[in-house]
Design a protein around this motif. Structure first.
Motif, PDB file in Angstrom:
ATOM      1  N   ASP A  50       0.864  -1.176   0.000  1.00  7.70           N
ATOM      2  CA  ASP A  50       0.000   0.000   0.000  1.00  7.70           C
ATOM      3  C   ASP A  50       0.904   1.230   0.000  1.00  7.70           C
ATOM      4  OD1 ASP A  50      -1.813   1.983   0.382  1.00  7.70           O
ATOM      5  OD2 ASP A  50      -2.394   1.402   2.410  1.00  7.70           O
ATOM      6  N   PHE A  51       1.118   1.812  -1.188  1.00  8.47           N
ATOM      7  CA  PHE A  51       2.042   2.935  -1.316  1.00  8.47           C
ATOM      8  C   PHE A  51       1.353   4.263  -0.991  1.00  8.47           C
ATOM      9  CE2 PHE A  51       3.995  -0.222  -4.172  1.00  8.47           C
ATOM     10  CZ  PHE A  51       5.310  -0.170  -3.741  1.00  8.47           C
ATOM     11  N   GLN A  52       2.156   5.208  -0.549  1.00 11.80           N
ATOM     12  CA  GLN A  52       1.684   6.564  -0.361  1.00 11.80           C
ATOM     13  C   GLN A  52       1.967   7.365  -1.632  1.00 11.80           C
ATOM     14  OE1 GLN A  52       3.440   8.280   3.129  1.00 11.80           O
ATOM     15  NE2 GLN A  52       2.917   6.525   4.433  1.00 11.80           N
ATOM     16  N   LEU A  53       1.109   8.331  -1.898  1.00  6.94           N
ATOM     17  CA  LEU A  53       1.262   9.129  -3.111  1.00  6.94           C
ATOM     18  C   LEU A  53       2.602   9.848  -3.134  1.00  6.94           C
ATOM     19  CD1 LEU A  53       0.020  10.156  -5.729  1.00  6.94           C
ATOM     20  CD2 LEU A  53      -1.081  11.983  -4.414  1.00  6.94           C
ATOM     21  N   ILE A  54       3.040  10.325  -1.979  1.00 12.29           N
ATOM     22  CA  ILE A  54       4.317  11.036  -1.920  1.00 12.29           C
ATOM     23  C   ILE A  54       5.479  10.126  -2.318  1.00 12.29           C
ATOM     24  CG2 ILE A  54       4.733  10.551   0.549  1.00 12.29           C
ATOM     25  CD1 ILE A  54       5.900  13.365   0.774  1.00 12.29           C
ATOM     26  N   ILE A  85       9.559   8.525  -6.656  1.00 10.40           N
ATOM     27  CA  ILE A  85      10.252   7.554  -7.510  1.00 10.40           C
ATOM     28  C   ILE A  85      10.036   7.824  -8.996  1.00 10.40           C
ATOM     29  CG2 ILE A  85      10.080   5.774  -5.724  1.00 10.40           C
ATOM     30  CD1 ILE A  85       7.953   4.405  -7.412  1.00 10.40           C
ATOM     31  N   THR A  86       9.066   8.679  -9.355  1.00 14.77           N
ATOM     32  CA  THR A  86       8.833   9.032 -10.757  1.00 14.77           C
ATOM     33  C   THR A  86       9.198  10.485 -11.051  1.00 14.77           C
ATOM     34  OG1 THR A  86       6.531   9.673 -10.297  1.00 14.77           O
ATOM     35  CG2 THR A  86       6.927   7.385 -10.949  1.00 14.77           C
ATOM     36  N   GLN A  87       9.874  11.136 -10.104  1.00 20.43           N
ATOM     37  CA  GLN A  87      10.210  12.557 -10.211  1.00 20.43           C
ATOM     38  C   GLN A  87       8.956  13.380 -10.523  1.00 20.43           C
ATOM     39  OE1 GLN A  87      13.600  13.480 -12.658  1.00 20.43           O
ATOM     40  NE2 GLN A  87      14.921  11.967 -11.680  1.00 20.43           N
ATOM     41  N   ASN A  88       7.963  13.166  -9.651  1.00 20.12           N
ATOM     42  CA  ASN A  88       6.685  13.863  -9.751  1.00 20.12           C
ATOM     43  C   ASN A  88       5.997  13.592 -11.091  1.00 20.12           C
ATOM     44  OD1 ASN A  88       4.622  15.392  -8.676  1.00 20.12           O
ATOM     45  ND2 ASN A  88       5.446  17.323  -9.448  1.00 20.12           N
ATOM     46  N   PHE A  89       6.051  12.314 -11.502  1.00 19.41           N
ATOM     47  CA  PHE A  89       5.422  11.862 -12.744  1.00 19.41           C
ATOM     48  C   PHE A  89       5.920  12.692 -13.931  1.00 19.41           C
ATOM     49  CE2 PHE A  89       2.340  11.133  -9.283  1.00 19.41           C
ATOM     50  CZ  PHE A  89       2.389   9.737  -9.277  1.00 19.41           C
ATOM     51  N   SER A  90       7.224  12.812 -13.992  1.00 18.92           N
ATOM     52  CA  SER A  90       7.878  13.598 -15.032  1.00 18.92           C
ATOM     53  C   SER A  90       7.575  13.045 -16.420  1.00 18.92           C
ATOM     54  CB  SER A  90       9.392  13.602 -14.804  1.00 18.92           C
ATOM     55  OG  SER A  90      10.079  14.105 -15.934  1.00 18.92           O
ATOM     56  N   SER A  91       7.441  13.936 -17.373  1.00 16.79           N
ATOM     57  CA  SER A  91       7.224  13.526 -18.764  1.00 16.79           C
ATOM     58  C   SER A  91       8.436  12.771 -19.300  1.00 16.79           C
ATOM     59  CB  SER A  91       6.935  14.747 -19.636  1.00 16.79           C
ATOM     60  OG  SER A  91       8.012  15.674 -19.584  1.00 16.79           O
ATOM     61  N   ASN A  92       9.594  13.000 -18.697  1.00 16.38           N
ATOM     62  CA  ASN A  92      10.787  12.267 -19.102  1.00 16.38           C
ATOM     63  C   ASN A  92      10.705  10.801 -18.724  1.00 16.38           C
ATOM     64  OD1 ASN A  92      11.994  14.642 -20.059  1.00 16.38           O
ATOM     65  ND2 ASN A  92      12.881  15.123 -18.049  1.00 16.38           N
ATOM     66  N   PHE A  93       9.815  10.474 -17.792  1.00 22.40           N
ATOM     67  CA  PHE A  93       9.650   9.099 -17.342  1.00 22.40           C
ATOM     68  C   PHE A  93       8.381   8.460 -17.912  1.00 22.40           C
ATOM     69  CE2 PHE A  93      12.502   8.439 -13.455  1.00 22.40           C
ATOM     70  CZ  PHE A  93      13.405   9.412 -13.874  1.00 22.40           C
ATOM     71  N   LEU A  94       7.735   9.154 -18.829  1.00 24.02           N
ATOM     72  CA  LEU A  94       6.484   8.650 -19.392  1.00 24.02           C
ATOM     73  C   LEU A  94       6.731   7.427 -20.274  1.00 24.02           C
ATOM     74  CD1 LEU A  94       3.404   9.210 -19.680  1.00 24.02           C
ATOM     75  CD2 LEU A  94       3.967  10.510 -21.749  1.00 24.02           C
ATOM     76  N   VAL A 103       1.234   6.048 -17.826  1.00 16.51           N
ATOM     77  CA  VAL A 103       2.123   5.099 -17.155  1.00 16.51           C
ATOM     78  C   VAL A 103       3.523   5.694 -17.141  1.00 16.51           C
ATOM     79  CG1 VAL A 103       3.035   2.757 -17.107  1.00 16.51           C
ATOM     80  CG2 VAL A 103       0.721   3.171 -17.990  1.00 16.51           C
ATOM     81  N   HIS A 104       4.132   5.743 -15.961  1.00 14.64           N
ATOM     82  CA  HIS A 104       5.456   6.330 -15.792  1.00 14.64           C
ATOM     83  C   HIS A 104       6.425   5.291 -15.218  1.00 14.64           C
ATOM     84  CE1 HIS A 104       4.038  10.570 -16.279  1.00 14.64           C
ATOM     85  NE2 HIS A 104       2.901  10.007 -15.893  1.00 14.64           N
ATOM     86  N   LYS A 105       7.663   5.417 -15.605  1.00 18.32           N
ATOM     87  CA  LYS A 105       8.700   4.553 -15.038  1.00 18.32           C
ATOM     88  C   LYS A 105       9.157   5.135 -13.716  1.00 18.32           C
ATOM     89  CE  LYS A 105      13.026   2.181 -16.167  1.00 18.32           C
ATOM     90  NZ  LYS A 105      14.097   1.992 -17.179  1.00 18.32           N
ATOM     91  N   GLY A 106       9.411   4.261 -12.761  1.00 21.88           N
ATOM     92  CA  GLY A 106       9.915   4.688 -11.472  1.00 21.88           C
ATOM     93  C   GLY A 106      11.031   3.769 -11.007  1.00 21.88           C
ATOM     94  N   GLN A 148      14.341  -2.023  -7.573  1.00 20.10           N
ATOM     95  CA  GLN A 148      13.945  -2.436  -8.921  1.00 20.10           C
ATOM     96  C   GLN A 148      13.265  -1.280  -9.650  1.00 20.10           C
ATOM     97  OE1 GLN A 148      10.324  -5.032  -8.969  1.00 20.10           O
ATOM     98  NE2 GLN A 148      10.496  -4.880  -6.732  1.00 20.10           N
ATOM     99  N   PRO A 149      13.294  -1.308 -10.982  1.00 19.27           N
ATOM    100  CA  PRO A 149      12.477  -0.360 -11.747  1.00 19.27           C
ATOM    101  C   PRO A 149      11.023  -0.843 -11.742  1.00 19.27           C
ATOM    102  CG  PRO A 149      13.654  -1.810 -13.236  1.00 19.27           C
ATOM    103  CD  PRO A 149      14.127  -2.153 -11.845  1.00 19.27           C
ATOM    104  N   VAL A 150      10.090   0.075 -11.784  1.00 21.15           N
ATOM    105  CA  VAL A 150       8.672  -0.276 -11.776  1.00 21.15           C
ATOM    106  C   VAL A 150       7.933   0.596 -12.791  1.00 21.15           C
ATOM    107  CG1 VAL A 150       8.618  -1.058  -9.370  1.00 21.15           C
ATOM    108  CG2 VAL A 150       8.172   1.358  -9.921  1.00 21.15           C
ATOM    109  N   ALA A 151       6.721   0.187 -13.102  1.00 23.79           N
ATOM    110  CA  ALA A 151       5.824   0.983 -13.936  1.00 23.79           C
ATOM    111  C   ALA A 151       4.669   1.442 -13.059  1.00 23.79           C
ATOM    112  CB  ALA A 151       5.319   0.162 -15.116  1.00 23.79           C
ATOM    113  N   VAL A 152       4.433   2.739 -13.026  1.00 31.65           N
ATOM    114  CA  VAL A 152       3.386   3.307 -12.181  1.00 31.65           C
ATOM    115  C   VAL A 152       2.262   3.837 -13.070  1.00 31.65           C
ATOM    116  CG1 VAL A 152       2.815   4.999 -10.402  1.00 31.65           C
ATOM    117  CG2 VAL A 152       5.098   3.950 -10.443  1.00 31.65           C
TER     118      VAL A 152
END
Length: 423
Positions: A80-84, A89-98, A107-110, A123-127
Motif C-alpha cells: 500500500d504505497f503513499q502518493l508522496i 520515484i517518478t520525479q513527480n510523474f515527469s514527462s521524461n519518465f512517461l 504510465v510512468h517509469k519509477g 527495482q524499476p517499476v511501472a506506475v
C-alpha cells in the motif's frame, strides 16, 4: 518456460460477479468468498475475505476505509504505497519518465531503492496513474487490484502494489523493459524475427490458458497487442485487467454483460448479444495471431476499404500455404518457417471461427504453438509477393520485378495489395 513458484499463492477467485466493472455491485457477497475443500486439501492458506461492500459504499467511503479493506484481503502480498512515495520515484510523474498513455491514464517509469519499503527489493517499476473522472476509472482500478492481487503466473504481469489517496488511484507493476507487442510490431524500425513472434504467441497463450483453467474461469475480455508486455528476454505477460470478468458458473453457458473491449478484437457473438465466454478470448487471440503473421493491425482506416478489417481481408488466404505467402509480413523478408506459418494460419482460422464451439480451447492452442518450434525450414526468398494490381499487365510486371530482386538478394519494399474478394 518457468512454472510458478511453489511458494506463490495460486489463483483463488472470489465469488462470481465480484468486481464486475459494470455491475452496480462491484463487491458482491465477499463474506462468502472462501476456499473450497479441494483448496484446503492442498494445504493452501486461505486469504482473508473482503467485507461485503457495494460500489455505492466504496464511492462514499474514504480512501482510508478502502485501504483497510484491501490490506485486510491481501496483507503483505501487495504494498500500500503513499502518493508522496510514488511522486518521489517518478520525479513527480515527469514527462521524461512517461512510458505510455491510454484510455485509463498515463504510465510512468519509477525506481525503487532498498530503503523505500521493508521487504521490497530495489527495482524499476511501472506506475499507472488512472484518470478516474467518472465511475468507470475507479471500478477498473479496483478490478485490477482484486484480480492481480490474487493472480500469479509467469505470463501475467506482476502487480506490486497500489495507492488510494483522496481521489487519486494508482497501480505499481513490475517494469517490462521491452514494452508492448504493439510497439514492436507496428512502431519499431527493426522487425521481430519469426522465432521471437512464436515465443510471444506461446507465452501469451499460456497466460490466457491459466486464466481459463482456474476453478472459476476468468475471462480476460481485452486481449490485444497493446496489452501483451515483453520482458527483457521477450517473455510475454498479460497486463491491464480492468475489464476482466468472472466466467459462467454451474449450468450457465455464458456471462451476460455490457459490451466492452476494443473494436477489431472483440468476438462477433459478444458484440451482437453481450454473451461473454472464454471463447471470446480465443477469438481475440486469433486476431493477434493474424497480426503476428501479417504485420498489420486488427483495424487500419488508412488502408483501402476492403483491407481495413484484418480478419475479413486475410481469411481467404489462410487455408493455403501458396496463398498465405501473399499476406505474410514483408518485414520478415521471407525469413520464416513455411510449415510453421501454415500451421499458425490454420490455428488463427480456427480461433476466428464465427461459431464459438468450433474454436479450440487455450490448452490446445498452447500445445499447437509449442509444436511449431520444431520447424527449422525457412522461406526461400527475401522478397515479398504482390498479389494484385489494376491490370494483368501490371501484375505480371510486378511479379517479374520481385523475382529479379529476390534473386539479387534485395528486399522488395513495394506495397503488396491482394486480389479483390468476390462479394
Amino acid at each position: 518456460m518457468k512454472q510458478p513458484s511453489s511458494k506463490s499463492k495460486p489463483w483463488r477467485p472470489f465469488t462470481a460477479n465480484c468486481c464486475s466493472t459494470e455491475d452496480q455491485t462491484i463487491f458482491k457477497n465477499f463474506s462468502r468468498c472462501k476456499p473450497s475443500r479441494s483448496d484446503l486439501s492442498k494445504n493452501i492458506a486461505p486469504l482473508p475475505s473482503f467485507r461485503r461492500l457495494s460500489f455505492s459504499d466504496l464511492s462514499r467511503s474514504s480512501s482510508t476505509r478502502i485501504n483497510e479493506d484491501l490490506a485486510q484481503s491481501f496483507g503483505s502480498d501487495l504494498f500500500d504505497f503513499q502518493l508522496i512515495e510514488l511522486r518521489a520515484i517518478t520525479q513527480n510523474f515527469s514527462s521524461n519518465f512517461l512510458l505510455g498513455e491510454g484510455g485509463f491514464g498515463t504510465v510512468h517509469k519509477g525506481y525503487i531503492d532498498d530503503n523505500l519499503r521493508l521487504g521490497l527489493k530495489a527495482q524499476p517499476v511501472a506506475v499507472k496513474l488512472l484518470d478516474i473522472e467518472g465511475l468507470q476509472g475507479h471500478r477498473e482500478w479496483l478490478a485490477e487490484v482484486i484480480f492481480l492481487g490474487q493472480l500469479r503466473h509467469p505470463n501475467l504481469v506482476k502487480l506490486i502494489g497500489y495507492c488510494c489517496e483522496d481521489e487519486e488511484r494508482l497501480l505499481v507493476y513490475e517494469f517490462m523493459p521491452r514494452g508492448s507487442l504493439e510497439n514492436h510490431l507496428f512502431r519499431r524500425l527493426t522487425s521481430l524475427p519469426w522465432g521471437t513472434r512464436l515465443k510471444i504467441a506461446t507465452g501469451a497463450a499460456k497466460g490466457l490458458s491459466f486464466l481459463h483453467g482456474a476453478e472459476k474461469p476468468v475471462i480476460y475480455r481485452d486481449f490485444k497487442t497493446s496489452n501483451v508486455l515483453l520482458d527483457s528476454d521477450f517473455t510475454a505477460k498479460l497486463s491491464d485487467f480492468g475489464l476482466a470478468k468472472m466466467g459462467p458458473e454451474g449450468s450457465n453457458t455464458h456471462v451476460s454483460t455490457r459490451v466492452m473491449g476494443t473494436y477489431g478484437y472483440a468476438a462477433p457473438e459478444y458484440i451482437s448479444t453481450g454473451h461473454l465466454t472464454t471463447k471470446s478470448d480465443v477469438y481475440s487471440f486469433g486476431v493477434v495471431l493474424l497480426e503476428l503473421l501479417t504485420g498489420r493491425r486488427a483495424t487500419d482506416k488508412t488502408r483501402p476499404k476492403t483491407e481495413q478489417n484484418l480478419v475479413d481481408w486475410s481469411k481467404p488466404y489462410l487455408s493455403s500455404s501458396r496463398r498465405l505467402r501473399y499476406i505474410m509480413d514483408p518485414r520478415l523478408a521471407g525469413q520464416y518457417s513455411v510449415k510453421g506459418a501454415k500451421e499458425m494460419a490454420h490455428l488463427a482460422l480456427q480461433c476466428i471461427s464465427l461459431n464459438p464451439k468450433d474454436r479450440p480451447r487455450m490448452p490446445t492452442i498452447v500445445e499447437t504453438l509449442e509444436g511449431l518450434q520444431q520447424y527449422k525450414d525457412m522461406a526461400v526468398t527475401s522478397g515479398h509477393w504482390p498479389v494484385s494490381s489494376k491490370s494483368t499487365k501490371n501484375r505480371v510486371s510486378n511479379n517479374n520485378n520481385v523475382n529479379v530482386k529476390a534473386r539479387a538478394g534485395v528486399n522488395h519494399k513495394q506495397p503488396s495489395p491482394v486480389p479483390s474478394r468476390k462479394t
